[in-house]
Design a protein around this motif. Structure first.
Motif, mmCIF file in Angstrom:
data_model
loop_
_atom_site.group_PDB
_atom_site.id
_atom_site.type_symbol
_atom_site.label_atom_id
_atom_site.label_comp_id
_atom_site.label_asym_id
_atom_site.label_seq_id
_atom_site.Cartn_x
_atom_site.Cartn_y
_atom_site.Cartn_z
ATOM 1 N N GLU A 212 0.806 -1.220 0.000
ATOM 2 C CA GLU A 212 0.000 0.000 0.000
ATOM 3 C C GLU A 212 0.841 1.273 0.000
ATOM 4 O O GLU A 212 0.433 2.303 -0.546
ATOM 5 C CB GLU A 212 -0.938 0.017 1.210
ATOM 6 N N ARG A 245 -9.243 -0.498 -2.501
ATOM 7 C CA ARG A 245 -9.333 -1.264 -1.257
ATOM 8 C C ARG A 245 -7.980 -1.857 -0.892
ATOM 9 O O ARG A 245 -7.268 -2.386 -1.731
ATOM 10 C CB ARG A 245 -10.363 -2.388 -1.416
ATOM 11 N N ASN A 247 -6.072 -4.741 1.206
ATOM 12 C CA ASN A 247 -6.274 -6.056 1.812
ATOM 13 C C ASN A 247 -5.735 -6.015 3.234
ATOM 14 O O ASN A 247 -4.533 -5.878 3.455
ATOM 15 C CB ASN A 247 -5.549 -7.122 0.988
ATOM 16 N N SER A 248 -6.620 -6.128 4.210
ATOM 17 C CA SER A 248 -6.196 -6.013 5.610
ATOM 18 C C SER A 248 -5.273 -7.141 6.038
ATOM 19 O O SER A 248 -4.488 -6.993 6.974
ATOM 20 C CB SER A 248 -7.427 -5.964 6.521
ATOM 21 N N GLY A 251 -1.925 -6.113 3.565
ATOM 22 C CA GLY A 251 -1.490 -4.718 3.448
ATOM 23 C C GLY A 251 -1.195 -4.313 2.016
ATOM 24 O O GLY A 251 -0.421 -3.389 1.782
#
Length: 357
Positions: A212, A245, A247-248, A251
């Motif tokens: 990110e 978005r 991705n948690s 990352g």
């Protein structure tokens, strides 16, 4: 005579010893050789290297809407299918029994409606001749209307039940190719279990996940160099989507690219990508091993005009690359020491070019 020769020999030995001692002293006091490279600004391409995977433009997983047992298969891996084509049949014994029951109820409702229609017709005739009361006629009419409504409801139930039964023939939702078929005849499947994975047979894209912190620099339209894993052949691709978005779990953000030209990519194939983020004119790059305290307070050591060592603070562009991109602290012509840990600030050295060692 012999004594004279001995004295000469001892004299020569003494001279040699003195020469050797002098050479050793000179050798020890002589400045050490230290490799350097001269800073030469150049055009630098700032790129981001990631690994992506090829996939069809459209990827659909076909699942069973109902539980049951696979009793017939029509396609296999690699087969091309058209929209609406049957893929498999799931046994629908219970649903078929329900449909039969609905048909029987519809038949009974039809008989009741026919009886009510005859009864109303007779009552109408009697009423017209004066042998039946108005109340009897109204009652017969209401009975007929109720019977006809029941018949309509029963027919609707038959159609709904028949439609549920037809759902057990699994059909292709699009034109494409069967990529994966994880089921076989006889397997019992559950609701939502994947039966086939279909890919469109036109259009291919490449997907890759980017950290990110770097994804913000990637924009649609950027060019990328691509190569199939294990191949030296280079082709180009262009970014057409950057997912908003994150991705948690990883990352990362997903980017999508389309290959240019007539490149044919097998779905799932790994592809090495270098996205060209920027091109800088007159940029300075140096080996990362030439930087001290790179993560906290980056600095380098350079050779001054009098061949002594000096230290400089530098600013590094925070970007993943083989060589560090210096934005401040060095200029053209500076002599950069490649291994700064081997010298001290202020030390006298004998600089030699890296290529000359």
């Amino acid at each position: 005579m012999k004594n004279g020769r001995k004295r000469v020999a001892w004299g020569l030995a003494a001279v040699c010893a003195l020469l050797l001692a002098g050479y050793l002293v000179w050798k020890m006091q002589r400045p050490p050789e230290v490799a350097f490279t001269e800073i030469q600004p150049a055009t630098v391409e700032i790129g981001l290297s990631v690994v992506g995977r090829a996939r069809p433009g459209d990827l659909v997983q076909v699942a069973s809407p109902n539980p049951g047992q696979v009793i017939e298969m029509f396609v296999d891996d690699g087969d091309e299918v058209s929209q609406g084509a049957p893929l498999a049949v799931i046994r629908a014994t219970v649903e078929q029994a329900q449909t039969d029951a609905e048909v029987a109820r519809a038949t009974a409702a039809r008989a009741e409606a026919a009886e009510a229609r005859l009864n109303f017709s007779r009552t109408q005739t009697l009423y017209d001749r004066g042998f039946a009361a108005k109340a009897a006629l109204d009652s017969a009419r209401a009975t007929l209307q109720a019977a006809e409504a029941n018949l309509a409801a029963a027919n609707a139930s038959v159609r709904a039940s028949a439609e549920r039964t037809r759902e057990y023939t699994i059909r292709s939702p699009m034109n494409g190719v069967v990529l994966v078929r994880p089921i076989d005849n006889g397997k019992v499947v559950t609701v939502g279990e994947t039966l086939f994975e279909l890919g469109s047979n036109t259009g291919t894209e490449i997907q890759a996940e980017v950290e990110e912190s770097y994804a913000d620099a990637i924009k649609p339209g950027m060019l990328a160099r691509a190569a199939l894993a294990g191949s030296d052949a280079i082709f180009t691709a262009r970014v057409f989507e950057v997912s908003p978005r994150v991705n948690s779990a990883t990352g990362g953000r997903l980017i999508k690219l389309r290959p240019e030209g007539d490149s044919r990519l097998s779905p799932g194939r790994s592809i090495d990508l270098t996205v060209v983020v920027d091109t800088r004119q007159g940029a300075i790059t140096i080996p990362r091993r030439a930087i001290l305290d790179a993560t906290t307070s980056p600095k380098v050591r350079v050779v001054q005009a009098d061949d002594t060592v000096a230290e400089r603070e530098v600013t590094i562009l925070r970007w993943p690359s083989t060589n560090a991109i210096i934005t401040d602290g060095l200029k053209a012509g500076d002599r950069l020491i490649l291994d700064p840990s081997t010298v001290d600030v202020g030390q006298k050295i004998r600089p030699v070019t890296a290529s000359g060692r």
